[in-house]
Motif scaffolding. Structure first.
Motif, PDB file in Angstrom:
ATOM      1  N   ALA A  68     -73.808   6.420  74.130  1.00 13.26           N
ATOM      2  CA  ALA A  68     -72.365   6.623  74.075  1.00 13.26           C
ATOM      3  C   ALA A  68     -71.943   7.819  74.917  1.00 13.26           C
ATOM      4  O   ALA A  68     -72.737   8.713  75.210  1.00 13.26           O
ATOM      5  CB  ALA A  68     -71.924   6.829  72.630  1.00 13.26           C
ATOM      6  N   ILE A  99     -69.389   2.822  75.140  1.00 18.84           N
ATOM      7  CA  ILE A  99     -70.607   2.374  74.471  1.00 18.84           C
ATOM      8  C   ILE A  99     -71.363   1.465  75.446  1.00 18.84           C
ATOM      9  O   ILE A  99     -70.772   0.529  76.005  1.00 18.84           O
ATOM     10  CB  ILE A  99     -70.289   1.643  73.160  1.00 18.84           C
ATOM     11  N   ILE A 116     -69.291   2.901  65.444  1.00 23.80           N
ATOM     12  CA  ILE A 116     -70.040   1.682  65.755  1.00 23.80           C
ATOM     13  C   ILE A 116     -70.130   0.792  64.517  1.00 23.80           C
ATOM     14  O   ILE A 116     -69.940  -0.424  64.607  1.00 23.80           O
ATOM     15  CB  ILE A 116     -71.430   2.032  66.317  1.00 23.80           C
TER      16      ILE A 116
END
Length: 85
Positions: A57, A78, A35
């Motif tokens: 996630a 995500i 991320i």
């Protein structure tokens, strides 16, 4: 390692695409690292990932914590928290 990244709901809207194929550097080994790396890709990515606490996630279609390993994974999703009812 090439990964398919899937985005859902407002994450998808901020990033601007529903999915993308990426090759993160070797030092990106967990969801949090991914991320962080993705956040640097564009202004939309940075906006979507500004508050990591608002994200969830899945790795290869299994829900995981953000500290989960992505080593050997093929797909990462995500998304914001999901509620049902």
């Amino acid at each position: 390692m090439a990964l398919d990244i899937l985005y859902f709901a407002w994450v998808r809207e901020s990033v601007g695409v529903p999915s993308e194929r990426v090759e993160p550097p070797a030092n990106v080994v967990d969801v949090t690292g991914l991320i962080g790396w993705l956040a640097a890709r564009s202004e939309g990515h940075a906006r979507a990932f500004a508050d990591i606490g608002r994200l969830r996630a899945a790795v290869d279609q299994a829900f995981v914590g953000l500290d989960a390993s992505i080593v050997g994974a093929r797909e990462i999703a995500i998304f914001p928290p999901v509620t049902g009812g």
